[in-house]
Write a protein that holds these residues in place. Structure first.
Motif, PDB file in Angstrom:
ATOM      1  N   TYR A  59      -6.549  12.159  -4.204  1.00  0.00           N
ATOM      2  CA  TYR A  59      -5.951  10.836  -3.723  1.00  0.00           C
ATOM      3  C   TYR A  59      -4.680  11.396  -3.157  1.00  0.00           C
ATOM      4  O   TYR A  59      -4.281  11.202  -2.036  1.00  0.00           O
ATOM      5  CB  TYR A  59      -5.654   9.792  -4.749  1.00  0.00           C
ATOM      6  N   GLY A  97       5.333   8.288   1.752  1.00  0.00           N
ATOM      7  CA  GLY A  97       5.972   8.941   0.824  1.00  0.00           C
ATOM      8  C   GLY A  97       5.923   8.624  -0.480  1.00  0.00           C
ATOM      9  O   GLY A  97       5.797   9.082  -1.630  1.00  0.00           O
ATOM     10  N   HIS A  98       6.069   7.048  -0.720  1.00  0.00           N
ATOM     11  CA  HIS A  98       6.130   6.500  -1.931  1.00  0.00           C
ATOM     12  C   HIS A  98       4.643   6.319  -2.283  1.00  0.00           C
ATOM     13  O   HIS A  98       3.704   6.409  -1.832  1.00  0.00           O
ATOM     14  CB  HIS A  98       6.453   4.944  -1.630  1.00  0.00           C
ATOM     15  N   SER A  99       4.694   6.398  -3.857  1.00  0.00           N
ATOM     16  CA  SER A  99       3.623   6.342  -4.566  1.00  0.00           C
ATOM     17  C   SER A  99       3.287   4.938  -5.012  1.00  0.00           C
ATOM     18  O   SER A  99       2.239   4.667  -5.729  1.00  0.00           O
ATOM     19  CB  SER A  99       3.189   7.264  -5.507  1.00  0.00           C
ATOM     20  N   ASP A 153       0.824  -1.190   0.002  1.00  0.00           N
ATOM     21  CA  ASP A 153      -0.268   0.090   0.164  1.00  0.00           C
ATOM     22  C   ASP A 153       0.840   1.126  -0.054  1.00  0.00           C
ATOM     23  O   ASP A 153       0.120   2.364   0.104  1.00  0.00           O
ATOM     24  CB  ASP A 153      -0.982   0.030   1.140  1.00  0.00           C
ATOM     25  N   GLY A 154       2.207   1.216  -0.050  1.00  0.00           N
ATOM     26  CA  GLY A 154       2.958   2.147  -0.108  1.00  0.00           C
ATOM     27  C   GLY A 154       3.640   2.897   1.164  1.00  0.00           C
ATOM     28  O   GLY A 154       4.029   3.877   1.016  1.00  0.00           O
ATOM     29  N   GLN A 185       3.321  14.974  -6.902  1.00  0.00           N
ATOM     30  CA  GLN A 185       3.966  13.960  -6.249  1.00  0.00           C
ATOM     31  C   GLN A 185       4.685  14.516  -5.132  1.00  0.00           C
ATOM     32  O   GLN A 185       5.089  15.376  -4.790  1.00  0.00           O
ATOM     33  CB  GLN A 185       5.077  13.445  -7.359  1.00  0.00           C
ATOM     34  N   LEU A 186       5.503  13.576  -4.355  1.00  0.00           N
ATOM     35  CA  LEU A 186       6.304  13.733  -3.312  1.00  0.00           C
ATOM     36  C   LEU A 186       7.269  14.629  -3.838  1.00  0.00           C
ATOM     37  O   LEU A 186       7.596  15.563  -2.919  1.00  0.00           O
ATOM     38  CB  LEU A 186       6.921  12.426  -2.437  1.00  0.00           C
ATOM     39  N   TYR A 233       1.748  16.513   4.999  1.00  0.00           N
ATOM     40  CA  TYR A 233       2.900  17.314   4.933  1.00  0.00           C
ATOM     41  C   TYR A 233       2.699  18.811   4.512  1.00  0.00           C
ATOM     42  O   TYR A 233       3.426  19.617   4.081  1.00  0.00           O
ATOM     43  CB  TYR A 233       3.908  16.708   3.493  1.00  0.00           C
ATOM     44  N   ARG A 285      -3.473  11.652   0.448  1.00  0.00           N
ATOM     45  CA  ARG A 285      -2.267  10.988   0.991  1.00  0.00           C
ATOM     46  C   ARG A 285      -0.891  11.737   1.702  1.00  0.00           C
ATOM     47  O   ARG A 285      -0.454  11.368   2.683  1.00  0.00           O
ATOM     48  CB  ARG A 285      -1.508  10.190  -0.172  1.00  0.00           C
ATOM     49  N   TYR A 286      -0.841  13.024   0.907  1.00  0.00           N
ATOM     50  CA  TYR A 286       0.393  13.839   1.438  1.00  0.00           C
ATOM     51  C   TYR A 286      -0.166  14.955   2.573  1.00  0.00           C
ATOM     52  O   TYR A 286       0.461  15.687   2.632  1.00  0.00           O
ATOM     53  CB  TYR A 286       1.139  14.199   0.501  1.00  0.00           C
TER      54      TYR A 286
END
Lengths: 450, 901
Positions: free
Chosen positions: B763, A398-400, A339-340, B738-739, B771, B767-768
């Motif tokens: 998403y 952090g990872h996608s 799931d990253g 992206q990150l 941050y 997700r981030y």
């Protein structure tokens, strides 16, 4: 329409999405407050190998092997092979002519070749190609001064890349994992069985003989590790964990991990087992000699070797399959998943052992929709009074893509590699800040003031 | 008629920087002059006949005497009733130097005198005009004694301004003069060559005729003797002209006696390559299509027969200044003069203060990167620009064999060009550690030159352009030799830079052939600009956009008028989001209604601007005050209306903070206006600002690009370490991020899309989310960690009394500077970071906390100081050259809250 991400407080918003518990953004015990992205790969990064105190190598499907400095995140070397994906990588330390140990890298790639690299110069020192099969695993035997490669046959090599001996060619299935056993024995996982080899070394030559087949697993073996001097462990696709005696290769313990193991709820069990086999597939094993951490599907399972019992477990530790786990010194463990994310867990004693309320959750829990910390099954609680919980203390996002592997450099940072082609170096922000201060004052001295 | 000018003696002011005696007293340079009862301090020019300072170029024409040629700015209103003819006469009547040109005793040939320029200060108390006068001589083959005296004068009503800024004026005008003279030498050499060709031709014709005469009439006929005399005259003339050519081309050898420079040239293989290539390309026929090229003209030049008797002195037309110098150099000079005019505009005290400001700021390198903009980019750019211009024309060293043979002329010419190019390449390689940033800035000023010279460019020019755009020796060209030597020592540039340039040249033409409408030179520049200034991953569209932005920027610089705080801007969208500002309460209905909108927008600026005009800084003089006021109002209204039109037509708004164009104070002040609107409108502005100051990336999510861009623009003034080009701000992003984007950008404008890609984006937002802070400008919500401190309260008080954007910007700037100073202190205190005897981590940490508490910072503000401190550390350790802050990404695990209006 988009209101939910902004509108809802994070807890509610995420519970809907994942059945796994959500830690939230307040993570006081999570020390990784700084990250650095290491870019360089063009495809999935699958392997991270530590070379020495400050260097590590990464490799993956793009066939590149990159050597990095963990302190600065700087890319030191780029070892180019034939751009075939790397299937195994190992750091190999041997004594060179001068008498000082030297660490090299051995890589195997899918073009059925093996290479030895010098990570100081970036040169390919030795290379062997046109093997019968591509190598899946590597193992170094220090006391014999040889190393082994496992594919559809087991080959024994000396440090000069000369083939010493090899086994017959297994056409049906290859060796996926190897562990070193006492008395020059090797245990190798080959599909459903564990094969015990013995290396007989004379002054003139070396031979490898098959000693025994252990065919106790019902399904293919995914993980094989050495637990301690006396034991090694294997885990299979259907959730069987077997502890073996290293000396006489007998079964010391057998655990069949079935998350749906509940006589009260037979219907659910059938449904679950039909639904997803991988839910109980053992992906990874790790051990510190006392505890064995088992990654079962997306769940975690901590087994105590001496007590032959489960210490703690969590069925839904991640959103999808766990790919690697790691035990840290301070009773913490880490897991990375498809799931990253990487999650950091802490083994905590239950405030009240055998809390009566815990059984009350079972109904909900069996559907896998609860985010509450799960209590142990009632019967286990009775058996094991020392049951503890795995408490989530932090996660690294952090990872996608799926996090393939991690590598820990104590006090320096944690490295994770992923299918998104990135390596992320996670560090303790406090410590880094401190280090930067030291560097600052050092430079200040060099410059003799501002 | 010509009265003796009252030459004001120039006395050098003592250097500033002496120790202040009493710390409580204001430094002398800040002190306000005492007013006499009946004088208005801002009406210095009221008794002068011109409204503001200007630059005058005059010539002492051999035909008509002193005459004004042009003024900068070229606006008749500026000079008003001021008699330029009279003043030209006065300034030209100061015969500064006996520049003897002609036949010196003991020599039979005319001798060129390379005279130094002279600089005097003149005053005319009756006219109320004071002038810095810079005399120079240019060479003209047709002029009497081959010289044409010119002068450039900076004319001001303020005598003190001229006196105190003498050094600066002098160096500025010296550069301009150097540029003119360089171009002139080149043109003069060209002219001489043409003349020589004519003479050669005439000689051959005469020779033939003489032979013919001899044949027909015998040797001693009067006609034959006449012809022979004529021939002898031509021979002599040829000899004289060759000598002149030798003199003019040996100029650098006389002027800058620098053995190093001469020696360093031959042993540079790369350079040699460079000029070889360019040489061949110059001589290839493909580039002949461009007109206006001297060399092309020369190659197709048909020698003419020279009549024995030249035209009468008064019959001939004298060359204009532009013809005397090469067009290219002339325009560069004009740019330089415009820049001088611009930089000395305004009151003396303002100029003086900003000079001190700059001097002090340059000592603040350790922290100034945080919130200060790079102020000296402009000067640096022009400096280089001119240095290059001057350098490009350094003529060949005496190693060249200039014999008297006419046959060697071609080769000589080739050599001149070759060395010429070589020196360019040389200068282009200088100062490799001067980072690419300055190149970019230089581009902007060069771009201005290009805009003016709309014509096509010769191949020669394009080569020069390349030389100019490379990092060059920023050392100003001082007239005295010692300085020159110091400067030219840096000439030993790196071959790498040169080769890079070469790469740029080769790769450009193919790159931009198709879509570009601009001349070739521009393309070359753009490309090189991208190569030098940005990462390699800048795509072509970016590059192209860069060019446009640069042009826009320059255009606005050129249009700058009077009072620096209120320049009209060509980019209307920079002005704050008028449609969003709500004076007291947010009223969404009002905002949506276009008809109401107009009224509101028209009314608002009047409200805000009118009470403040009385408080305007001193530069506005009484005459122009009302005009300024009017302009301000018109400007604001036009801004709003134009914004509306843009938003309805959904045009792509030009971003003020685009790649490639450096952020100016002006833009930041504009942003201050938007920021003021933002804090008035959003009650959670403090939290958003806290996000930015504590290093948490803020994402501004919205469907309307204009709104998002404006918010990004407004908030960008709070972003620490914004970078010269605002590279850590992404004003509009329409893909999911992206990150790695978080590592790069601290402020992102994100397009809200209702499509599958949109959900993908959501998403990643989700997700981030740990941050970032998310400011949703459609729903007017903010999701970010809580801020409980008080500091930002002062920074973003939505009941603030500040009315003007520029004032607010200065307020913010002062608070941020304060913060930066504290962060500096925190970073460089040994005892806070280095453990002492028997110390452990905990006591160190508590010492830090106590220190910050002592500074008056609570836990919340400490986070800001920590972040700034980390930036300072990284900047100090790794140097400002690398974009360090982007490579390491720090964050905190804290809970976010949702804020609504």
């Amino acid at each position: 329409m988009l209101r939910w991400i902004l509108g809802a407080r994070e807890a509610q918003g995420n519970v809907e999405k994942s059945p796994v518990l959500f830690i939230g953004e307040e993570q006081p015990k999570n020390a990784f407050t700084e990250l650095q992205v290491l870019k360089g790969h063009f495809d999935i990064v699958r392997f991270l190998v530590q070379i020495d105190d400050f260097r590590f190598a990464s490799a993956g499907d793009d066939g590149l092997i990159l050597v990095w400095n963990v302190d600065t995140g700087e890319r030191l070397l780029e070892l180019r092979s034939r751009s075939q994906q790397i299937t195994a990588m190992m750091a190999y330390t041997f004594i060179r002519g001068g008498g000082d140990p030297h660490t090299s890298l051995i890589t195997a790639s899918s073009d059925r070749s093996l290479s030895l690299w010098d990570p100081d110069t970036g040169n390919r020192v030795h290379t062997v190609s046109d093997l019968q099969s591509s190598v899946k695993c590597l193992l170094a035997l220090e006391y014999l001064d040889v190393w082994l490669s496992g594919g559809n046959e087991l080959c024994v090599w000396n440090k000069d890349f000369q083939l010493q001996c090899k086994t017959e060619h297994y056409s049906d299935a290859g060796i996926t994992a190897m562990v070193e056993l006492p008395k020059s024995c090797i245990a190798a996982a080959k599909d459903r069985e564990i094969v015990i080899f013995k290396i007989i070394s004379t002054d003139l030559d070396m031979t490898v003989v098959t000693v025994r087949y252990l065919a106790d697993h019902q399904d293919s073996i995914h993980a094989l590790i050495r637990v301690n001097e006396e034991l090694f462990a294997s885990g299979s696709h259907v959730g069987e964990l077997i502890l073996w005696d290293s000396a006489d290769w007998t079964i010391r313990a057998y655990e069949h991990i079935l998350w749906e193991e509940r006589p009260a709820d037979g219907q659910a069990e059938i449904r679950m087992s039909m639904q997803k086999q991988s839910e109980m597939s053992i992906q990874h094993l790790t051990s510190d000699g006392e505890l064995v951490v088992v990654a079962v599907g997306s769940g975690l399972y901590v087994y105590h070797v001496m007590r032959r019992s489960v210490v703690a477990y969590r069925k839904h530790a991640h959103d999808s399959d766990i790919l690697q786990t790691m035990l840290l010194d301070d009773g913490q463990l880490m897991s990375c998943s498809e799931d990253g994310s990487v999650r950091i867990w802490e083994l905590q004693d239950l405030p009240l052992p055998a809390e009566p309320a815990s059984s009350g959750f079972f109904g909900i829990w069996s559907f896998g929709r609860s985010s509450k910390p799960t209590g142990p099954p009632a019967k286990k609680v009775l058996d094991v009074p020392n049951l503890r919980t795995l408490e989530l203390i932090g996660d690294l996002i952090g990872h996608s893509g799926a996090v393939q592997m991690f590598l820990n450099f104590p006090f320096k940072g944690l490295l994770t590699c992923s299918t998104d082609h990135l390596i992320i170096l996670w560090r303790d922000g406090e410590r880094q800040s401190q280090l930067r201060s030291l560097a600052l004052f050092q430079k200040l001295d060099e410059n003799q003031g501002l | 008629m010509i009265g003796s000018p009252d030459v004001v003696a120039f006395t050098k002011e003592e250097e500033f920087g002496e120790a202040y005696t009493d710390p409580c007293l204001l430094p002398e340079e800040f002190s306000v002059p005492l007013l006499t009862a009946n004088t208005n301090p801002w009406t210095k020019t009221s008794y002068a006949k011109f409204s503001k300072d200007f630059i005058l170029i005059s010539e002492f024409s051999e035909q008509v005497g002193p005459q004004p040629l042009l003024t900068i700015p070229d606006d008749p209103k500026v000079c008003g009733t001021f008699d330029l003819n009279y003043f030209s006469l006065r300034i030209m009547s100061v015969d500064y130097q006996a520049s003897f040109v002609g036949h010196p005793p003991g020599s039979s040939y005319p001798k060129l005198n390379f005279v130094e320029d002279s600089k005097v200060v003149l005053g005319d108390s009756k006219e109320g005009a004071f002038a810095y006068v810079h005399h120079l001589t240019l060479y003209d083959l047709e002029a009497r004694g081959f010289v044409r005296p010119f002068c450039m004068a900076y004319i001001s009503a303020d005598e003190r301004k001229i006196m105190q800024q003498f050094q600066e004026l002098s160096s500025g005008f010296s550069k301009a003069s150097e540029c003119l003279k360089t171009g002139n030498r080149k043109a003069f050499a060209n002219e001489l060559e043409k003349k020589l060709k004519d003479l050669e031709y005439t000689r051959s014709v005469l020779h033939k005729e003489t032979e013919l005469q001899k044949m027909n009439n015998g040797c001693y006929s009067s006609q034959a003797i006449e012809k022979a005399n004529e021939l002898a005259n031509v021979e002599k003339s040829i000899y004289e002209h060759k000598d002149l050519l030798r003199q003019i081309t040996s100029y650098p050898n006389r002027k800058g006696r620098n053995p190093d420079k001469v020696q360093c040239e031959p042993d540079k293989p790369c350079n040699t390559n460079m000029f070889d290539n360019t040489l061949t390309s110059n001589h290839s026929e493909t580039e002949e299509s461009l007109d206006g090229d001297d060399r092309n003209q020369q190659s197709s030049y048909v020698p003419q027969l020279i009549k024995a008797k030249s035209a009468k002195c008064f019959d001939k037309r004298l060359k204009t200044l532009e013809e005397l110098c090469e067009t290219n150099f002339f325009h560069q000079t004009m740019d330089q003069l415009h820049l001088i005019e611009k930089s000395f505009r305004g009151d003396l005290c303002y100029i003086y203060t900003s000079q001190i400001d700059r001097a002090l700021l340059s000592k603040q390198k350790i922290t100034s990167f945080l919130f200060e903009e790079d102020k000296d980019w402009e000067e640096e750019a022009t400096l280089k620009h001119l240095c290059d211009a001057a350098k490009t024309d350094i003529f060949p060293p005496p190693t060249l064999n200039i014999s008297g043979e006419p046959a060697s002329l071609e080769t000589y010419k080739t050599c001149v060009e070759a060395i010429h190019i070589k020196t360019e390449a040389e200068s282009s390689g200088t100062g490799p550690q001067e980072s690419s940033t300055s190149d970019l800035t230089q581009e902007t000023s060069e771009e201005a030159a290009d805009l003016e010279t709309k014509g096509s460019f010769s191949s020669d020019k394009s080569i020069e352009a390349i030389g100019n755009m490379s990092p060059a020796n920023p050392q100003p060209l001082y007239p005295d030799d010692s300085m020159r030597e110091a400067g030219s020592e840096e000439c030993t540039g790196s071959a790498a830079a040169v080769s890079e340039d070469k790469g740029a040249v080769s790769s450009t033409s193919a790159f931009y052939e198709g879509p570009s409408v601009q001349p070739h030179v521009d393309n070359t520049r753009l490309k090189t600009l991208s190569m030098l200034g940005h990462d390699s991953d800048v795509n072509s569209m970016d590059v192209f956009e860069t060019g446009n932005l640069v042009q826009l920027d320059t255009a606005c610089c050129m249009g700058q008028e009077g009072f620096i705080y209120e320049e009209p801007m060509p980019e209307p969208l920079q002005e704050g989001s008028s449609d969003m500002v709500v004076k007291q309460e947010p009223q969404s209905l009002l905002q949506r209604d276009p008809s109401l909108q107009v009224d509101y927008a028209l009314g608002e600026p009047l409200l805000t601007e009118s009470p403040v005009t009385g408080l305007s800084p001193p530069e506005i003089n009484a005459n122009s005050l009302s005009e300024d006021m009017a302009r301000v109002n018109v400007e604001d209204t036009s801004d709003t209306t134009s914004y509306m039109s843009t938003s309805t037509s959904s045009d792509r708004a030009p971003s003020p903070f685009g790649f490639g164009s450096p952020i100016t104070v002006k833009q930041k002040k504009k942003a201050g206006h938007s920021a003021l609107r933002f804090i008035r409108q959003y009650p959670f502005a403090q939290q958003a600002i806290f996000c930015l100051l504590s290093g948490r990336t803020l994402v501004i999510l919205g469907a309307d690009e204009g709104t998002v861009r404006k918010l990004v623009n407004a908030l960008s003034i709070f972003v620490p370490n914004l970078g010269k080009y605002g590279e850590i701000v992404q004003p509009w992003l329409s893909t999911s991020f992206q990150l790695t984007d978080l590592l790069r950008w601290k402020l992102i404008g994100l397009q809200r899309v209702a499509s599958p890609t949109g959900s993908n984006m959501l998403y990643s937002l989700n997700r981030y989310s740990r941050y970032i802070g998310i400011l949703d400008c459609d729903n007017k919500t903010l999701r970010c960690p809580q801020y409980k401190g008080t500091l930002i309260n002062h920074m973003a008080d939505h009941r603030t009394q500040i009315k003007r954007g520029s004032t607010y910007f200065l307020h913010i700037q002062s608070m941020l500077t304060h913060l930066a100073a504290k962060a500096f202190l925190y970073t460089f205190c040994h005892h806070l970071h280095l453990p002492m005897e028997g110390d452990d981590e905990a006591s160190l940490a508590s010492r830090r906390t106590n220190f910050l508490l002592h500074l008056g910072y609570s836990e919340e503000e400490s986070k800001i100081v920590h972040f700034l401190s980390e930036l300072i550390k990284q900047n100090y350790i790794q140097g400002p050259s690398k974009g360090v802050s982007q490579s390491i990404f720090s964050f905190k695990y804290t809970t976010s809250y949702l804020y609504k209006i």
